[in-house]
Design an enzyme around this catalytic site. Structure first.
Site, PDB file in Angstrom:
ATOM      1  N   ARG A 222       0.842  -1.191   0.000  1.00 60.40           N
ATOM      2  CA  ARG A 222       0.000   0.000   0.000  1.00 60.40           C
ATOM      3  C   ARG A 222       0.882   1.247   0.000  1.00 60.40           C
ATOM      4  NH1 ARG A 222      -4.010   0.504   3.802  1.00 60.40           N
ATOM      5  NH2 ARG A 222      -4.092  -1.729   4.020  1.00 60.40           N
ATOM      6  N   GLY A 243       6.749  -1.967  -4.692  1.00 59.42           N
ATOM      7  CA  GLY A 243       6.806  -1.182  -3.459  1.00 59.42           C
ATOM      8  C   GLY A 243       5.680  -0.155  -3.350  1.00 59.42           C
ATOM      9  N   HIS A 244       5.628   0.478  -2.192  1.00 56.28           N
ATOM     10  CA  HIS A 244       4.601   1.476  -1.902  1.00 56.28           C
ATOM     11  C   HIS A 244       4.702   2.662  -2.858  1.00 56.28           C
ATOM     12  CE1 HIS A 244       7.569   4.053   0.355  1.00 56.28           C
ATOM     13  NE2 HIS A 244       8.180   2.888   0.411  1.00 56.28           N
ATOM     14  N   ASN A 245       3.534   3.179  -3.221  1.00 61.16           N
ATOM     15  CA  ASN A 245       3.424   4.380  -4.061  1.00 61.16           C
ATOM     16  C   ASN A 245       3.894   4.189  -5.498  1.00 61.16           C
ATOM     17  OD1 ASN A 245       3.700   5.440  -1.148  1.00 61.16           O
ATOM     18  ND2 ASN A 245       2.880   7.193  -2.270  1.00 61.16           N
ATOM     19  N   SER A 263       7.682   4.226  -5.047  1.00 57.19           N
ATOM     20  CA  SER A 263       7.445   5.376  -5.922  1.00 57.19           C
ATOM     21  C   SER A 263       8.027   5.232  -7.323  1.00 57.19           C
ATOM     22  CB  SER A 263       7.992   6.667  -5.278  1.00 57.19           C
ATOM     23  OG  SER A 263       7.391   6.881  -4.026  1.00 57.19           O
TER      24      SER A 263
END
Lengths: 362, 362, 362
Positions: A222, A243-245, A263
């Site tokens: 998330r 990974g996140h973002n 990201s």
């Protein structure tokens, strides 16, 4: 249900070159095909390989016909524009899927009273659907799948056994997730304070758009805020880590063991072969192709094939690999040149002396 | 139950050099062993390390005896042909396994009425056994394991918690699969049609032969047609990925994070160290050893150790790595040579002029 | 619950530069922030980026103030010593967590009668707690988690869905393990006897110390004897593999797809970026940083940043990569030098002949 070569040709609106009555009891890839099976070649260049195979009947493209003569071919041939497409139709014919049995909501599933389940959706035993979850129509939620509170799932989705959606996930329509994949675990973010790694809470979600398929044992974290996003039509293999973002574009292909740090963003039609790794905040442009094991630490323009670590355009990497292979002999060569230069220096010094002596003599 | 050095020697049909009555309360590896424990050295070359250790009693091979004197050794020594084998016996003595409790088929497991379960097979709570599954005798199916419809499992198999077998899988005898591994998810194959990745259905299975052990969170995909196959006695670590239609030989060793793309085949006794990646349709010959992180994109002959990406015979890779380390200084050297050559050219030009002037002067 | 810039400044014991009554309805990272949201810059160097953003209100560090003028800034600014810390507080304010609902021990969980469960611990449906397990207070055991017999878990631990602890595992306090991770599967160890790989039984455990967080689909194998250990405060990402008998220090950071073979040990504050691989028995010193994809095959001193395979200090690796990029042109240069040397040799020979003729002539 066996067919003849002619039956198949008729179905495909084509005709048979060679024996029309040859029986076909199944379909197989070229390497495995037997005389009573049909196989295919995708490309006219493969015609020799096709004719050497044991397959009794072959689907071939129009361009391959001119390479066939009565003397080099004992098979039945069926010419079609897209042999792979035709082959897949025949495979489906010979492998009828069992009629899916609707089980509805199993009494051994754990479905919160506040969850809303669409029509014709199956929920298998031991699946857990938490509070406030909404699931659309015609979905299949296999045993052990866990749908965290407040998650929303569209129509025609399949979650295989033990898929875990953390709370608040969002899946659009026709999303397929294979067994033991985990969507929405916390992003891996910490702040170091007085020697301790202090967790940065992650409040965001994961949005998975239409027609995305995700393999087994894959993890998509998330986001911190907002959403980690997987764009429409992208296909993700087993054991991939997002990974996140991250913001993955449409129609990406991410092969097994690919890892994206936080990201990362990609354009549309990006392909990452196996074991590619991409550092955080990197953007990869539309249509970029990353060869297996590429390591990416900075933005990459699209439309280019990259290899190696750090990822470098393919031709450049190949030049480097070739040069590296010859590096030991280059070292030897440089040593030889060094010796030759010393000899030249010596000769020149000698000659100068000789000249001087001559001069003195003169 | 504690023993003396003499007790141990008697069990192993050997004798004690040094104190026979030294008590032994446990077994430990050399680095961790205490004076009341027994340890071992596998190889006579390690005798110095053994004698320096804190272990009170040592199992040593015959070749190590000559390196021991009264002055350098305060331990009890037991000489055996295979110290590791003897050590493992003693470890088993000091770590008696709890008698396994037969639980039979738990009333909290979900076993389809059409499934056939062999004698003395345990099926734990929350396990799911679908229609038409056949499981042999003396198997253990741990909690949460899901066996898809029509799968067949031989005798003496163990499926740890949450192992997922998709429908139609085939396991022979004495197969062990650790937790959360997924056998038979769809192969990762798509055709691009009008900008969409259209799924190629996978109709095949996975066949796992006798005595295969598979680690945790490993994924092995089903084939398109026919079978993905894992040969007899092969051992696969955690988080390994085996693509659709792979054909793995017998007695292979595949270490963690190894990834095989589709249709890879290996001979017997192939070893892949951690994080090796192999491209689709590649064949790796009998007894090949791939060092950690090898990347393989073409067929490799057997009997050779390979390193690097692209995978290259070990000695060649080491030469390249060594040469690469010295590459910066090679660049410096070449610049020096360039300067020297320019100086030589200049000198020669100068000399030629001098000669000419001399000539004119003359 | 919306705030004004002044409200926020008051909470943070600071003041507002610019409009104090600007409404703030949420918090967002700089790239995503809207005029009614608050964002932050961590470092004064980012002030230009902050002022260009769409955020209406900015948290900035004191050093950034001098770079702001009335003419370049239309935002409300709040100056605080640690803008990230302040921002995280505000994010928490705007994302109130739902009050956790205590569910106690679900009647649909399978808890052995001999298990001991602490106060205020939740055990969700389909979780399985085997014989002799002890779990402390205020833990959450999510659906499908399986805790093997005799395992011990401290206080305030969270096991997400389908986490598997094999028998005999030991978790201290505040340990968090994300979904589908497997702790304590057998180490990957075999002895080859008469052509078969014979399993080495693993009797040890895994000890996970206080404040360790472990991602999803990660595997940590039990030791042969003694324990595989994860030191206090270490954070492990998704899909990491830790082999048997590893001894991980305190406050390590291990990013996704990292793989440690057996008996690896690390000091404190070691960082491994994604896809790093470490060979068996290697020690990595305190504070070492391994860049993404590093391959490590021998002990590495601490306090150094390493890159590449084999892992090499950063500056050295960068020199090698740079040199490799220019290797093709170095080859060209060496060929040129070779030609020049031949020309020199030829010239010298010529000159020598000329001299001789001159001499003869003279």
């Amino acid at each position: 249900m066996p067919l003849t070569a002619l039956d198949v040709a008729n179905r495909l609106q084509s005709t048979v070159l060679g024996e029309p009555n040859r029986p076909i009891t199944g379909a197989a890839i070229l390497e495995d095909a037997a005389p009573d099976q049909i196989a295919y070649i995708k490309d006219a260049k493969k015609i020799a390989k096709g004719l050497e195979s044991a397959a009794g009947t072959l689907l071939i493209p129009p361009a391959a016909v001119e390479k066939v003569t009565e003397s080099n071919c004992d098979k039945s041939l069926i010419v079609v524009d897209d042999p792979q497409e035709a082959f897949l139709q025949l495979v489906a014919h010979f492998h009828p899927e069992p009629t899916p049995v609707s089980i509805g909501i199993s009494e051994h599933a754990f479905v919160a009273p506040t969850a809303k389940i669409g029509e014709e959706t199956d929920i298998h035993p031991t699946a857990v659907i938490e509070d406030g979850v909404e699931i659309g129509a015609r979905c299949v939620i296999h045993p052990g799948a866990v749908i965290g509170r407040g998650s929303r799932i569209g129509n025609d989705c399949v979650l295989y056994p033990h898929v875990v959606l953390y709370p608040g996930m969002q899946l659009a329509d026709r999303v397929v997730i294979h067994a033991c994949s985990v969507i929405g675990a916390d992003g891996f973010g910490y702040r170091q304070i007085k020697g301790e790694h202090v967790k940065i809470p992650h409040y965001g979600t994961v949005i998975i758009e239409d027609d995305v398929e995700i393999g087994a044992c894959t993890t998509i974290d998330r986001s911190f805020l907002g959403a980690t996003r997987i764009g429409r039509g992208s296909k993700i293999d087993n054991q991939v880590m997002i990974g996140h973002n991250c913001n993955i574009g449409r129609h990406n292909i991410l092969v097994s063991h690919v890892g994206f740090a936080g990201s990362v963003s990609t354009g549309d039609y990006v392909i990452c072969a196996g074991q590619v790794g991409v550092a955080d905040h990197v953007h990869i442009g539309d249509g970029a192709v990353l060869g297996a094991k590429c390591g990416v630490h900075k933005d990459l323009p699209g439309g280019v094939t990259y290899l190696g670590t750090p990822a470098t355009p393919e031709s450049e990497t190949i030049r480097q690999v070739m040069a590296l292979r010859k590096l030991p002999e280059l070292r030897t060569k440089v040593k030889e040149l060094e010796t030759q230069i010393q000899q030249l220096q010596e000769q020149l010094r000698q000659q100068l002396n000789d000249d001087r002596s001559q001069c003195s003599a003169a």
